[in-house]
Design a protein around this motif. Structure first.
Motif, PDB file in Angstrom:
ATOM      1  N   GLU A 298     -15.668  98.241 -42.770  1.00  0.00           N
ATOM      2  CA  GLU A 298     -14.787  97.306 -42.067  1.00  0.00           C
ATOM      3  C   GLU A 298     -14.845  97.547 -40.553  1.00  0.00           C
ATOM      4  N   ALA A 299     -14.856  98.823 -40.151  1.00  0.00           N
ATOM      5  CA  ALA A 299     -14.950  99.149 -38.720  1.00  0.00           C
ATOM      6  C   ALA A 299     -16.289  98.673 -38.148  1.00  0.00           C
ATOM      7  N   ALA A 300     -17.353  98.784 -38.954  1.00  0.00           N
ATOM      8  CA  ALA A 300     -18.672  98.333 -38.495  1.00  0.00           C
ATOM      9  C   ALA A 300     -18.674  96.817 -38.275  1.00  0.00           C
ATOM     10  N   TRP A 301     -18.036  96.068 -39.191  1.00  0.00           N
ATOM     11  CA  TRP A 301     -17.932  94.620 -38.996  1.00  0.00           C
ATOM     12  C   TRP A 301     -17.137  94.300 -37.737  1.00  0.00           C
ATOM     13  N   LEU A 302     -16.080  95.085 -37.482  1.00  0.00           N
ATOM     14  CA  LEU A 302     -15.271  94.861 -36.279  1.00  0.00           C
ATOM     15  C   LEU A 302     -16.112  95.065 -35.017  1.00  0.00           C
ATOM     16  N   VAL A 303     -16.873  96.145 -34.982  1.00  0.00           N
ATOM     17  CA  VAL A 303     -17.735  96.401 -33.822  1.00  0.00           C
ATOM     18  C   VAL A 303     -18.748  95.268 -33.652  1.00  0.00           C
ATOM     19  N   PHE A 304     -19.304  94.802 -34.763  1.00  0.00           N
ATOM     20  CA  PHE A 304     -20.273  93.704 -34.699  1.00  0.00           C
ATOM     21  C   PHE A 304     -19.658  92.462 -34.051  1.00  0.00           C
ATOM     22  N   PHE A 305     -18.460  92.098 -34.482  1.00  0.00           N
ATOM     23  CA  PHE A 305     -17.843  90.878 -33.951  1.00  0.00           C
ATOM     24  C   PHE A 305     -17.408  91.055 -32.496  1.00  0.00           C
ATOM     25  N   VAL A 306     -16.963  92.266 -32.128  1.00  0.00           N
ATOM     26  CA  VAL A 306     -16.599  92.510 -30.726  1.00  0.00           C
ATOM     27  C   VAL A 306     -17.812  92.342 -29.825  1.00  0.00           C
ATOM     28  N   VAL A 307     -18.924  92.971 -30.216  1.00  0.00           N
ATOM     29  CA  VAL A 307     -20.144  92.885 -29.406  1.00  0.00           C
ATOM     30  C   VAL A 307     -20.670  91.449 -29.368  1.00  0.00           C
ATOM     31  N   ALA A 308     -20.697  90.785 -30.527  1.00  0.00           N
ATOM     32  CA  ALA A 308     -21.211  89.408 -30.584  1.00  0.00           C
ATOM     33  C   ALA A 308     -20.355  88.477 -29.725  1.00  0.00           C
ATOM     34  N   CYS A 309     -19.043  88.667 -29.757  1.00  0.00           N
ATOM     35  CA  CYS A 309     -18.149  87.813 -28.972  1.00  0.00           C
ATOM     36  C   CYS A 309     -18.359  88.038 -27.471  1.00  0.00           C
ATOM     37  N   ARG A 310     -18.476  89.316 -27.084  1.00  0.00           N
ATOM     38  CA  ARG A 310     -18.697  89.641 -25.669  1.00  0.00           C
ATOM     39  C   ARG A 310     -20.027  89.088 -25.176  1.00  0.00           C
ATOM     40  N   VAL A 311     -21.062  89.259 -25.975  1.00  0.00           N
ATOM     41  CA  VAL A 311     -22.390  88.760 -25.580  1.00  0.00           C
ATOM     42  C   VAL A 311     -22.369  87.238 -25.477  1.00  0.00           C
ATOM     43  N   ALA A 312     -21.732  86.568 -26.450  1.00  0.00           N
ATOM     44  CA  ALA A 312     -21.676  85.103 -26.432  1.00  0.00           C
ATOM     45  C   ALA A 312     -20.921  84.613 -25.198  1.00  0.00           C
ATOM     46  N   TYR A 313     -19.835  85.293 -24.840  1.00  0.00           N
ATOM     47  CA  TYR A 313     -19.070  84.871 -23.655  1.00  0.00           C
ATOM     48  C   TYR A 313     -19.880  85.077 -22.371  1.00  0.00           C
ATOM     49  N   ALA A 314     -20.538  86.244 -22.270  1.00  0.00           N
ATOM     50  CA  ALA A 314     -21.336  86.530 -21.071  1.00  0.00           C
ATOM     51  C   ALA A 314     -22.460  85.509 -20.911  1.00  0.00           C
ATOM     52  N   ARG A 315     -23.152  85.194 -21.991  1.00  0.00           N
ATOM     53  CA  ARG A 315     -24.253  84.221 -21.927  1.00  0.00           C
ATOM     54  C   ARG A 315     -23.721  82.807 -21.726  1.00  0.00           C
ATOM     55  N   GLY A 316     -22.559  82.524 -22.315  1.00  0.00           N
ATOM     56  CA  GLY A 316     -21.972  81.197 -22.141  1.00  0.00           C
ATOM     57  C   GLY A 316     -21.551  80.942 -20.705  1.00  0.00           C
ATOM     58  N   VAL A 317     -20.945  81.937 -20.076  1.00  0.00           N
ATOM     59  CA  VAL A 317     -20.532  81.798 -18.672  1.00  0.00           C
ATOM     60  C   VAL A 317     -21.753  81.600 -17.776  1.00  0.00           C
ATOM     61  N   ARG A 318     -22.853  82.251 -18.124  1.00  0.00           N
ATOM     62  CA  ARG A 318     -24.073  82.161 -17.316  1.00  0.00           C
ATOM     63  C   ARG A 318     -24.630  80.733 -17.312  1.00  0.00           C
ATOM     64  N   ARG A 319     -24.452  80.000 -18.417  1.00  0.00           N
ATOM     65  CA  ARG A 319     -24.993  78.636 -18.480  1.00  0.00           C
ATOM     66  C   ARG A 319     -23.934  77.579 -18.192  1.00  0.00           C
ATOM     67  N   TYR A 320     -22.687  78.001 -17.953  1.00  0.00           N
ATOM     68  CA  TYR A 320     -21.593  77.052 -17.741  1.00  0.00           C
ATOM     69  C   TYR A 320     -21.645  76.476 -16.328  1.00  0.00           C
ATOM     70  N   SER A 321     -21.332  75.196 -16.200  1.00  0.00           N
ATOM     71  CA  SER A 321     -21.251  74.552 -14.891  1.00  0.00           C
ATOM     72  C   SER A 321     -19.942  73.776 -14.812  1.00  0.00           C
ATOM     73  N   GLY A 322     -19.159  74.034 -13.756  1.00  0.00           N
ATOM     74  CA  GLY A 322     -17.899  73.325 -13.566  1.00  0.00           C
ATOM     75  C   GLY A 322     -17.909  72.617 -12.220  1.00  0.00           C
ATOM     76  N   PHE A 323     -17.456  71.378 -12.197  1.00  0.00           N
ATOM     77  CA  PHE A 323     -17.467  70.601 -10.957  1.00  0.00           C
ATOM     78  C   PHE A 323     -16.075  70.020 -10.718  1.00  0.00           C
ATOM     79  N   GLY A 324     -15.641  70.071  -9.455  1.00  0.00           N
ATOM     80  CA  GLY A 324     -14.360  69.473  -9.090  1.00  0.00           C
ATOM     81  C   GLY A 324     -13.192  70.279  -9.605  1.00  0.00           C
ATOM     82  N   GLY A 325     -11.985  69.692  -9.624  1.00  0.00           N
ATOM     83  CA  GLY A 325     -10.804  70.338 -10.147  1.00  0.00           C
ATOM     84  C   GLY A 325     -10.162  71.296  -9.171  1.00  0.00           C
TER      85      GLY A 325
END
Length: 295
Positions: free
Chosen positions: A268-295
């Motif tokens: 269970e702890a291993a699954w938790l570590v997997f999801f923490v790392v996957a979530c962090r990596v997805a957010y970091a890569r998502g922010v890198r490709r994100y574009s916001g205009f105006g606002g």
């Protein structure tokens, strides 16, 4: 003029360090708690209504076991290693486990913030987006259990006869608590990961529906996973869904042998570590490709 230059030359205060971060996290947690209690009447009513399905589940399983008992005899009235009292106790415990691990609107909220551009405010403020979401969920659970503790205590007191083995040994009880906490974190990072997919597809409602469908049936929320056919049960045991509901209840009821508990908790702890790392990596890569205009 000299005064202005002197002001400019002064070093800008740099907010960092453990003390500042703790102060920031406490402020976020306190604000989220206050927000939860603004509509406390609606929150209390919604919390209490969640106890109604208990009555229907008790009547349902009572009818099922009575029907089996009439055909096969009382001693044969057992399904997947659970007799009727075990089944009621199991359902009560899964209700607690699901209250910990369920994260309503988390994934859809993240994808909507990405789609609407609201997420860019977290990119220009010294606030970690995932940490902020986690603290708001902690505040939600604290508010929920503050209100629900008395109804929970009353329900468990009225149903105490279904816990035929009483309280588990201390080590098993601590394992149960640990499985609940890790179940909460797995539920959070799992749904947050689905929400992060919004950086690529913007709309994740269909994907979320499919995952929630799998979670509903494979987490053990509806019935113990030991009721599944052997081949299917073996496959489901490799998935993380069982830690959202089935596993904590099975630990409390002694359905998981004590010699297997450390390994199960480690998985269970291993699954938790997997999801923490996957979530962090997805957010970091998502922010890198994100574009916001105006606002």
């Amino acid at each position: 003029m000299s005064s202005t230059l002197s002001t400019i030359d002064e070093p800008v205060p740099h907010h960092s360090g453990i003390a500042w971060k703790l102060s920031l996290w406490w402020m976020i947690l306190r604000t989220a708690l206050e927000e939860r209690f603004v509509y406390r009447g609606d929150f209390v009513l919604g919390t209490l209504m969640r106890f109604l399905p208990i009555i229907t589940q008790v009547f349902l399983w009572s009818a099922v076991f009575d029907a089996i008992g009439q055909v096969e005899g009382e001693k044969a009235a057992e399904i997947g290693g659970y007799q009727f009292p075990d089944m009621v106790a199991y359902y009560l415990l899964t209700m607690i486990a699901r209250a910990f691990s369920s994260m309503p609107s988390l994934a859809s909220g993240i994808s909507q913030q990405v789609r609407d551009g609201e997420i860019k405010r977290y990119m220009i403020q010294p606030i970690d987006f995932i940490g902020f979401l986690l603290l708001t969920r902690v505040a939600h659970k604290l508010a929920y259990y503050t209100i629900a503790i008395l109804p929970f205590a009353l329900v468990f007191y009225l149903c105490r006869e279904y816990f035929v083995d009483g309280w588990p040994p201390l080590n098993v009880f601590f394992s149960f608590c640990a499985s609940l906490v890790m179940g909460f974190l797995i539920g959070f990072f799992f749904e947050a990961l689905i929400g992060m997919i919004g950086f690529w597809f913007l709309e994740v409602s269909s994907l979320l529906f499919v995952m929630m469908l799998f979670s509903f049936f494979l987490s053990g929320h509806m019935f113990p996973l030991t009721m599944l056919p052997d081949g299917v049960e073996g496959l489901v045991n490799f998935l993380p869904f069982k830690y959202l509901a089935y596993f904590p209840a099975a630990v409390f009821l002694g359905k998981v042998p004590e010699e297997e508990l450390p390994m199960e908790l480690a998985v269970e702890a291993a699954w938790l570590v997997f999801f923490v790392v996957a979530c962090r990596v997805a957010y970091a890569r998502g922010v890198r490709r994100y574009s916001g205009f105006g606002g």
